[in-house]
Design a protein around this motif. Structure first.
Motif, mmCIF file in Angstrom:
data_model
loop_
_atom_site.group_PDB
_atom_site.id
_atom_site.type_symbol
_atom_site.label_atom_id
_atom_site.label_comp_id
_atom_site.label_asym_id
_atom_site.label_seq_id
_atom_site.Cartn_x
_atom_site.Cartn_y
_atom_site.Cartn_z
ATOM 1 N N ASP A 1 60.634 -8.451 46.439
ATOM 2 C CA ASP A 1 59.126 -7.755 46.708
ATOM 3 C C ASP A 1 58.626 -7.952 44.580
ATOM 4 O OD1 ASP A 1 56.984 -6.062 47.490
ATOM 5 O OD2 ASP A 1 58.359 -4.155 45.906
ATOM 6 N N ALA A 2 57.216 -7.731 44.349
ATOM 7 C CA ALA A 2 57.856 -7.954 43.388
ATOM 8 C C ALA A 2 57.236 -6.546 42.249
ATOM 9 C CB ALA A 2 55.897 -8.640 43.288
ATOM 10 N N ALA A 3 56.647 -5.677 43.071
ATOM 11 C CA ALA A 3 56.531 -4.585 42.290
ATOM 12 C C ALA A 3 57.753 -4.060 42.553
ATOM 13 C CB ALA A 3 55.769 -3.336 43.280
ATOM 14 N N ALA A 4 58.587 -3.327 43.989
ATOM 15 C CA ALA A 4 59.586 -3.123 43.466
ATOM 16 C C ALA A 4 60.439 -4.211 42.113
ATOM 17 C CB ALA A 4 60.916 -3.383 44.571
ATOM 18 N N ARG A 5 60.987 -5.077 41.842
ATOM 19 C CA ARG A 5 61.442 -5.895 41.035
ATOM 20 C C ARG A 5 61.087 -5.291 39.107
ATOM 21 N NH1 ARG A 5 59.613 -11.391 42.454
ATOM 22 N NH2 ARG A 5 57.631 -10.740 40.119
ATOM 23 N N GLU A 6 59.513 -5.365 39.477
ATOM 24 C CA GLU A 6 59.091 -3.962 38.486
ATOM 25 C C GLU A 6 59.617 -2.890 38.507
ATOM 26 O OE1 GLU A 6 56.626 -5.521 35.735
ATOM 27 O OE2 GLU A 6 56.769 -7.094 36.499
ATOM 28 N N ARG A 7 59.711 -2.744 38.974
ATOM 29 C CA ARG A 7 60.339 -0.337 38.984
ATOM 30 C C ARG A 7 61.765 -0.705 38.638
ATOM 31 N NH1 ARG A 7 57.228 0.184 43.205
ATOM 32 N NH2 ARG A 7 59.195 -0.200 45.101
ATOM 33 N N LEU A 8 62.736 -1.654 39.126
ATOM 34 C CA LEU A 8 63.665 -1.794 38.971
ATOM 35 C C LEU A 8 64.404 -2.411 37.584
ATOM 36 C CD1 LEU A 8 66.604 -1.430 40.037
ATOM 37 C CD2 LEU A 8 66.749 -3.662 40.615
ATOM 38 N N ALA A 9 63.291 -2.819 37.432
ATOM 39 C CA ALA A 9 63.171 -3.551 35.947
ATOM 40 C C ALA A 9 62.617 -2.475 34.411
ATOM 41 C CB ALA A 9 62.401 -5.077 35.741
ATOM 42 N N ALA A 10 61.716 -1.631 35.614
ATOM 43 C CA ALA A 10 61.517 -0.895 34.257
ATOM 44 C C ALA A 10 62.380 0.119 33.731
ATOM 45 C CB ALA A 10 60.484 -0.197 34.660
ATOM 46 N N ALA A 11 63.246 0.960 35.428
ATOM 47 C CA ALA A 11 64.062 1.822 34.858
ATOM 48 C C ALA A 11 65.394 1.522 34.278
ATOM 49 C CB ALA A 11 64.485 2.412 37.078
ATOM 50 N N MET A 12 65.501 0.153 34.198
ATOM 51 C CA MET A 12 67.447 -0.707 33.440
ATOM 52 C C MET A 12 66.421 -1.152 32.179
ATOM 53 S SD MET A 12 68.328 -3.824 36.076
ATOM 54 C CE MET A 12 69.787 -4.286 35.081
ATOM 55 N N VAL A 13 65.448 -0.990 31.667
ATOM 56 C CA VAL A 13 64.906 -0.329 30.581
ATOM 57 C C VAL A 13 64.717 0.670 30.121
ATOM 58 C CG1 VAL A 13 63.529 -1.869 28.680
ATOM 59 C CG2 VAL A 13 64.519 -2.952 30.224
ATOM 60 N N GLY A 14 64.032 1.401 30.831
ATOM 61 C CA GLY A 14 63.432 2.679 30.273
ATOM 62 C C GLY A 14 62.572 2.765 30.542
ATOM 63 N N ARG A 15 61.523 1.854 30.113
ATOM 64 C CA ARG A 15 60.215 1.336 29.476
ATOM 65 C C ARG A 15 59.775 0.384 30.661
ATOM 66 N NH1 ARG A 15 58.480 4.056 24.671
ATOM 67 N NH2 ARG A 15 60.198 3.677 23.410
ATOM 68 N N THR A 16 58.511 0.422 30.487
ATOM 69 C CA THR A 16 58.221 -1.024 31.512
ATOM 70 C C THR A 16 57.678 -1.910 30.819
ATOM 71 O OG1 THR A 16 55.792 -0.278 31.448
ATOM 72 C CG2 THR A 16 56.436 1.048 33.541
ATOM 73 N N ARG A 17 57.201 -2.786 31.587
ATOM 74 C CA ARG A 17 57.018 -4.234 30.476
ATOM 75 C C ARG A 17 55.949 -4.345 29.173
ATOM 76 N NH1 ARG A 17 55.395 -9.615 32.382
ATOM 77 N NH2 ARG A 17 55.014 -8.842 34.343
#
Lengths: 425, 491
Positions: free
Chosen positions: B271-287
């Motif tokens: 899921d594209a939105a969930a992917r963005e959310r998880l990636a942002a959680a790992m980094v601590g910032r959105t893209r």
């Protein structure tokens, strides 16, 4: 802590023998045939260290005579229950190995009574700190196993209501009960604190302030003089903080960062003269008091990463040995010291020869970052053999696991408490 | 020299500028083959200073030397050994250090393309140029150094518009240097997190956050009779070789962009939105750079005080590990009693937030540049890892390698126990090598307000170290001194 001078010419062979006890440099093989530490169930930590008198060279700078001191072997451990019982157990389980080690010490011969010899060389501890008084090795291991099982078992879904949280808690309780009945999990109930131990603690709690009260009037009368003596010394005592040799630094670093915990052993001379000798003695009594009655459950002032620490006088109170077991890197440990408890460090260590300049006993000193960092590394001694009973576990892990167990056994938690408990997993 | 002055014309520009107009850059790693020719070039090479140039220059050159480089130039041993122990021993030559920094497994120095063994660079030449100007500039510089140096590696960089290869805006969290020297020079507890940092944290020869001067080579003035070097602010009788200089860490970090996005995508169930959310959680910032802990106007002005348990931004998120943004003492009630309780550790709530403290002593000025071709997320999701060679030439500056770069790398990023976590290290940088007791380090936890933390496991290694070295980025006068015969004489 046992301290014994080495017999002449025996140092190299002792170093070689100690090295055979290790699995990596400085880290003991828990099952090594010389002293199989793991067989002593009540032992948290143990270490064997050789201490020479190289740093006594600093006395030359003070213009006081430098007595030549023999290199000593020190053997110390942190255990549950009375030390003499654990010593006896050591003699029983590792008698032969200990004999082969102590045979390198002065006066130890083939027919020496090992236990009596060890007791005779035991030095009183001036002050000691235990992160969590009463938390046993057995408890630590059992609670760690419990945490691993529960964390692997729990279903990681959102909990929408208090009822659901309680149901999850009850489910895990019954799961643990089943595992316990099957013998796959053991949770030994807390042994009651021995009556005599509690009496001794209470007596200590009251006696030290009583004695203090007795001396208080004298102290008040003498305070202008004492302040004068302190301040004149603080402004003139030489600072001796040269950079440690790169080779010596490397010998310390090779022992570090293998496990989540590390060891630290340091030695230094007490500043000459009665003033410093008495001051450090009194301060260590007070620190010991605080460690025994205040800092008993998880923290030494702001520092939460020290498992055990101790200060021991040797050589007629002219030198002090400090040892600790801590979590994290050496750099992190020292930065914690500077940033969180520099005042506490200064209290004791500013009575050591060469310490960075303090003001009013607690200011400056360790806050002079670069001087302090060079000083502590220069005074550090490589620990030849170091044993930890629960590798991979930090103090944060131990405390969390303890809370997991307490919460599991508590059937009276509120919804919020149950939710907080679930988050620990 | 009065306290308060800052000799911008003696400081290399990189300390003050990121050279963002100079979008093209190239890093030359050189080894000295002819000492005299090398010294002659270093004596006159045009190094761009920190003085503001209007308009921004077409090209800029910055230069740093490794310990091996100083020795190859013939700098006296006692001068070399007066630099910090970490600089003297270097990066990648000591197993204890590699263990501490997490340079193990696939990132171990034995596998590096440069920086270890015979491949230690002597001199780092950083070339920056406005669009289209680099090729000619680089050619000219390479021609100038051909007599004195061999090129070990030439590291190309690529313009990714401020976005690092995984796709996140990079370089947001930077300390703000106190160029005006407005901060009082004294050792004083700071009760709030601030981005303003004493000059001495990045420049040798100036007071640092402790109000002290970091160790650096101070020379007897007889060794500098022409007064090429500035005099030390704290010890005016001594010539200060460190003044206006800094240490520079360069590490080539290869980033497995397909590996990262494919892992995140699989965890998000495609899921594209969930992917963005998880990636942002790992980094601590959105893209786009928004901190996940709170939306703020200024994306470098926030802290984590309102999120002590990591419900909004996981405790182990990359930017939270790299910069936990906390003060010297956990916050509490005003008043002396509360302060005393917190200082003595007697406040349980404060202790909970005191596992990590005093961020101000562990900051880095980052000046890295991306390399390789950018990979879009769509291509990352369909491509094989080996088909892309992209990553970051990580560069940071600081006056204290041990307390800044090494501390952040080991105690915060690589640590499996950062802020009470377990079984995980940095979600981007971790090597995933199991701990010595066999416990995994390849997890990532996302604390949840409702129930137990969500735990990801089996994180692959996304970043591999391909090379690295420690350098001294000298003040410009110090560079000329090092190039002169004066630096060779014994005391």
């Amino acid at each position: 802590m046992l301290v014994a001078p080495l017999a002449a010419g025996r140092e190299a062979s002792l170093r070689a023998l100690l090295a055979t006890m290790n699995v990596t440099p400085g880290t003991a093989d828990p099952h090594n045939p010389i002293v199989p530490f793991a067989a002593i169930e009540r032992l948290h930590y143990a270490r064997l260290v050789l201490l020479d008198d190289a740093l006594q060279v600093d006395l030359d700078m003070l213009g006081v005579p430098r007595p030549r001191l023999p290199t000593v072997l020190s053997f110390m451990g942190d255990c549950d229950g009375p030390a003499h019982e654990v010593l006896a157990e050591l003699v029983q389980r590792a008698g032969e190995g200990l004999r082969s080690i102590f045979a390198h010490c002065e006066g130890f011969v083939a027919d020496t009574d090992l236990l009596a010899w060890m007791q005779a060389h035991d030095r009183p501890i001036a002050a000691s700190y235990v992160n969590w008084v009463g938390r046993t090795v057995r408890q630590i291991k059992e609670e760690s196993a419990l945490q691993r099982v529960l964390s692997a078992t729990i279903s990681r879904v959102a909990v929408n209501s208090g009822a659901q949280a309680r149901a999850l808690h009850a489910e895990l309780r019954s799961f643990v009960n089943t595992e316990a009945r099957a013998g796959r999990l053991v949770l030994t109930p807390d042994a009651p604190t021995p009556f005599m131990w509690r009496v001794a603690k209470l007596a200590h709690l009251l006696l030290v302030p009583l004695v203090g009260l007795l001396f208080l009037p004298i102290l008040i009368v003498l305070s202008p003089l004492l302040i004068y003596l302190l301040r004149t010394r603080e402004t003139t005592d030489p600072e001796i903080c040269p950079r440690p040799q790169a080779k010596a630094l490397g010998e310390l670093q090779v022992l570090e960062d293998i496990d989540v915990s590390n060891q630290y052993t340091a030695i230094g001379a007490v500043k000459p003269g009665l003033f410093r000798r008495w001051l450090v003695s009194v301060l260590l009594v007070l620190i010991n008091y605080a460690c025994r009655h205040v800092f008993t459950c998880g923290f030494l002032a702001r520092v939460q990463t020290i498992h055990f620490a101790r200060w021991v006088f040797i050589d007629d109170k002219t030198r002090v040995i400090f040892t600790s077991n801590y979590d994290g890197s050496h750099q992190g440990y020292m930065d914690d010291f500077i940033n969180k408890v520099a005042w506490g460090l200064n209290l004791v260590f500013s009575n050591g020869v060469g310490w960075p300049r303090t003001r009013w006993l607690i200011l400056g000193g360790a806050r002079i970052e670069q001087d302090f960092k060079r000083y502590q590394r220069r005074h550090q001694v490589p620990t030849q053999v170091w044993y930890k009973a629960y590798p991979g576990l930090s103090l944060h892990d131990l405390t969390r696991n303890q809370r997991i167990r307490e919460g599991l056994e508590n059937t009276q938690m509120s919804d919020a408490q149950t939710l907080a408990w679930l988050r620990l997993l | 020299m009065s306290a308060g002055t800052v000799e911008l014309d003696d400081i290399q520009g990189l300390l003050r500028f990121g050279y963002k107009h100079q979008t093209q850059a190239s890093f030359l790693l050189l080894q000295i083959k002819d000492r005299e020719a090398a010294r002659a070039w270093l004596a006159s090479v045009p190094v761009t200073s920190a003085v503001t140039a209007v308009p921004s220059p077409d090209t800029a050159l910055q230069l740093a030397l490794s310990r091996e480089g100083l020795q190859a130039l013939g700098v006296a041993d006692d001068i070399v050994n007066a630099f910090s122990p970490e600089f003297v021993s270097g990066l990648g030559s000591d197993a204890s250090q590699s263990r501490r920094l997490g340079d193990v497994g696939a990132s171990a120095p034995e596998r590096w393309q440069w920086g270890a063994g015979q491949k230690v660079p002597h001199v780092l030449v950083m070339l920056y140029a406005q669009p289209g100007r680099l090729a000619a500039f680089q050619q000219a510089i390479e021609a100038q150094c051909a007599n004195g140096f061999d090129t070990l590696v030439s590291l190309a960089t690529s313009e990714m518009d401020g976005i690092e290869p995984f796709g996140f805006v990079d370089g947001i969290s930077q300390p703000k240097l106190d160029w005006e020297r407005t901060r009082a020079v004294r050792d004083q507890e700071q009760l709030a997190y601030s981005n303003l940092s004493c000059l001495g944290e990045y420049l040798l020869g100036y007071p640092n956050e402790y109000g002290g001067y970091t160790d650096r080579p101070l020379l007897d003035p007889q060794r500098d009779p022409q007064a090429l070097l500035p005099r030390a602010e704290d010890l005016p009788a001594q010539a200060d070789l460190g003044r206006n200089g800094s240490y520079l860490v360069l590490r080539q970090l290869r980033q497995d962009v397909p590996g990262f996005w494919q892992f995140v995508n699989a965890q998000a169930g495609g899921d594209a939105a969930a992917r963005e959310r998880l990636a942002a959680a790992m980094v601590g910032r959105t893209r786009q750079g928004e901190p996940v802990v709170a939306s703020t106007q200024d994306i470098n002005a926030f802290d984590y005080q309102a999120d002590p348990h990591g419900m909004r931004c996981p405790l182990g998120a990359h930017v939270r590990r790299a910069n936990p943004r906390n003060a010297d003492l956990p916050s509490g009630e005003p008043g002396l009693v509360s302060w005393l309780k917190r200082t003595l550790g007697l406040d349980a709530q404060a202790r909970e937030q005191d596992r990590v403290a005093s961020t101000r002593f562990h900051r880095m000025l980052r000046r890295g540049r991306a390399y390789g071709a950018p990979v879009s997320i769509d291509r990352a999701l369909s491509g094989a890892a080996s088909s892309f060679d992209t990553g970051l030439h990580f560069i940071c500056l600081g006056a204290n390698l041990a307390r800044q770069f090494e501390f952040v790398q080991s105690a915060w990023l690589a640590s499996t126990r950062f802020d009470g976590l377990r079984n995980e290290s940095d979600p981007l940088l971790g090597t995933r090598e199991p701990a010595v007791d066999g416990s995994p380090t390849n997890e990532f936890s996302l604390p949840q307000p409702e129930g137990p933390a969500q735990r990801l496991s089996g994180l692959p290694q996304f970043v591999t170290v391909l090379g690295g070295a420690y350098f001294f980025l000298p003040g410009i006068r110090a560079l000329r001194y090092l190039a002169s015969a004066r630096s060779q004489g014994s005391p």
